[in-house]
Design a protein around this motif. Structure first.
Motif, short mmCIF file in Angstrom:
data_model
loop_
_atom_site.label_atom_id
_atom_site.label_comp_id
_atom_site.label_asym_id
_atom_site.label_seq_id
_atom_site.Cartn_x
_atom_site.Cartn_y
_atom_site.Cartn_z
N SER A 79 0.84 -1.20 0.00
CA SER A 79 0.00 0.00 0.00
C SER A 79 0.87 1.25 0.00
O SER A 79 1.85 1.33 0.75
CB SER A 79 -0.90 0.02 1.24
N LEU A 80 0.49 2.22 -0.83
CA LEU A 80 1.19 3.50 -0.85
C LEU A 80 0.83 4.28 0.41
O LEU A 80 -0.35 4.54 0.68
CB LEU A 80 0.81 4.30 -2.09
N VAL A 81 1.83 4.67 1.17
CA VAL A 81 1.63 5.44 2.39
C VAL A 81 1.80 6.93 2.13
O VAL A 81 1.01 7.75 2.59
CB VAL A 81 2.60 4.97 3.50
N LYS A 82 2.85 7.29 1.38
CA LYS A 82 3.12 8.71 1.12
C LYS A 82 3.95 8.86 -0.14
O LYS A 82 4.83 8.06 -0.41
CB LYS A 82 3.85 9.35 2.30
N LYS A 83 3.64 9.92 -0.89
CA LYS A 83 4.42 10.30 -2.07
C LYS A 83 4.85 11.75 -1.93
O LYS A 83 4.08 12.60 -1.47
CB LYS A 83 3.59 10.14 -3.35
N GLY A 84 6.08 12.05 -2.35
CA GLY A 84 6.55 13.42 -2.46
C GLY A 84 7.28 13.59 -3.77
O GLY A 84 8.03 12.71 -4.17
N ASP A 85 7.02 14.69 -4.49
CA ASP A 85 7.72 14.90 -5.76
C ASP A 85 8.03 16.38 -5.94
O ASP A 85 7.50 17.23 -5.24
CB ASP A 85 6.91 14.35 -6.94
N ASN A 86 8.90 16.65 -6.92
CA ASN A 86 9.31 18.03 -7.18
C ASN A 86 8.54 18.66 -8.33
O ASN A 86 8.90 19.74 -8.79
CB ASN A 86 10.82 18.09 -7.44
N GLY A 87 7.52 17.97 -8.83
CA GLY A 87 6.68 18.51 -9.87
C GLY A 87 7.23 18.37 -11.28
O GLY A 87 6.57 18.80 -12.23
N SER A 88 8.41 17.77 -11.43
CA SER A 88 8.97 17.65 -12.78
C SER A 88 9.57 16.26 -13.04
O SER A 88 9.08 15.53 -13.89
CB SER A 88 10.03 18.72 -13.03
N SER A 137 5.96 15.34 3.14
CA SER A 137 6.68 15.30 1.86
C SER A 137 7.40 16.63 1.67
O SER A 137 7.07 17.63 2.30
CB SER A 137 5.74 15.04 0.69
N SER A 138 8.40 16.63 0.78
CA SER A 138 9.19 17.83 0.57
C SER A 138 9.86 17.77 -0.79
O SER A 138 10.15 16.69 -1.31
CB SER A 138 10.26 17.98 1.66
N SER A 139 10.11 18.95 -1.37
CA SER A 139 10.87 19.05 -2.61
C SER A 139 11.92 20.13 -2.53
O SER A 139 12.47 20.55 -3.55
CB SER A 139 9.93 19.32 -3.80
N ALA A 140 12.24 20.57 -1.33
CA ALA A 140 13.24 21.62 -1.15
C ALA A 140 14.64 21.04 -1.15
O ALA A 140 14.84 19.83 -1.01
CB ALA A 140 12.98 22.36 0.16
N SER A 141 15.64 21.90 -1.30
CA SER A 141 17.02 21.45 -1.24
C SER A 141 17.32 20.80 0.10
O SER A 141 17.96 19.74 0.18
CB SER A 141 17.98 22.62 -1.48
N GLY A 212 11.22 13.99 -1.31
CA GLY A 212 11.28 13.13 -0.14
C GLY A 212 9.91 12.84 0.40
O GLY A 212 8.93 13.54 0.13
N ALA A 213 9.82 11.74 1.21
CA ALA A 213 8.57 11.35 1.86
C ALA A 213 8.88 10.69 3.18
O ALA A 213 9.93 10.05 3.33
CB ALA A 213 7.78 10.39 0.97
N SER A 214 7.99 10.84 4.15
CA SER A 214 8.18 10.22 5.45
C SER A 214 6.83 9.77 6.01
O SER A 214 5.78 10.25 5.58
CB SER A 214 8.86 11.16 6.44
N ALA A 215 6.88 8.86 6.99
CA ALA A 215 5.66 8.37 7.61
C ALA A 215 5.94 7.91 9.03
O ALA A 215 7.04 7.43 9.34
CB ALA A 215 5.06 7.22 6.81
N HIS A 216 4.91 8.05 9.88
CA HIS A 216 4.99 7.56 11.26
C HIS A 216 3.87 6.58 11.52
O HIS A 216 2.73 6.78 11.08
CB HIS A 216 4.89 8.72 12.25
N PHE A 217 4.20 5.52 12.26
CA PHE A 217 3.23 4.48 12.62
C PHE A 217 3.21 4.33 14.14
O PHE A 217 4.27 4.20 14.76
CB PHE A 217 3.61 3.15 11.97
N GLN A 218 2.02 4.35 14.72
CA GLN A 218 1.93 4.10 16.15
C GLN A 218 2.02 2.61 16.41
O GLN A 218 1.85 1.79 15.49
CB GLN A 218 0.65 4.66 16.71
#
Length: 220
Positions: A79-88, A137-141, A212-218
């Protein structure tokens, strides 16, 4: 490739065991995939006590922002939990499954997408609720992947980075920070078991990130 490490959270109250994070291995491939198949050496993958064991993978693609049609881990759907992209052209994903343990010393991750410049990191997560309670998620330097944490939970994070430029990791263990060779960029990532509530826990990879992408699970 990075060495295996084990992390356990502090006692979190109640009878449920705290989550355990076990980094297994990572791999970078600068070639073209259709689909993209990672075969990762996991000779020391846990083979006993698997009542509540999940496999989490951090996937970083260096030439696509399309979400894969599917990601299978040892033939099992994830299952996809999180996606992060830079738009390109850069994207990072976290997937989770309760895939069966491998018996031949390798773990196969198949990403159903046509692209090149791929990377994959693998963790075992024990005693978690596999529905993430927080993501980022993030797309910064400087990839800022901070999120709220729980007592006895577990977090994982992954990111693309510029080729041959390492990052400074904060907030998770420095599980991988690898170059991709001439054909592609590198990737970075880490996991950690959390012993307290943090709102948020600061998680960053600085300063050559692209997605980048991150996730937390309890705990379960």
């Amino acid at each position: 490739m990075s060495a295996r490490k084990m992390m356990m959270g502090a006692a979190g109250g109640g009878s449920a065991p705290d989550a355990t994070v076990n980094f297994v291995n990572s791999y970078v491939d600068g070639g073209v995939g259709n689909p993209y198949t990672f075969t990762i050496d996991v000779g020391d993958l846990t083979t006993t006590g698997l009542t509540n064991r999940y496999i989490a993978v951090g996937i970083d693609l260096g030439n696509s922002t399309t979400t894969p049609t599917s990601v299978t881990i040892m033939g099992a759907a994830s299952s996809l939990v999180k996606k992060g992209d830079n738009g390109s052209d850069k994207a990072s994903y976290i997937y989770v499954t309760d895939a069966p343990v491998t018996t031949n010393g390798t773990l196969t991750v198949v990403v159903d997408i046509t692209t090149d410049r791929g990377a994959c990191g693998v963790w075992e997560l024990f005693d978690i609720d596999n529905t993430a309670t927080a993501t980022a998620s993030s797309s910064a330097s400087t990839l800022v992947l901070s999120h709220n944490t729980t007592v006895g939970g577990a977090s994982v994070a992954t990111g693309n980075r510029l080729n041959n430029v390492g990052v400074t990791t904060v907030g998770v263990d420095d599980d991988y920070d690898e170059n991709g060779g001439d054909a592609g960029g590198g990737h970075c990532g880490g996991g950690i078991a959390t012993s307290s509530v943090e709102e948020p826990r600061t998680i960053t990879f600085a300063s050559s990130g692209t997605s980048g992408a991150s996730a937390h699970f309890q705990k379960a």
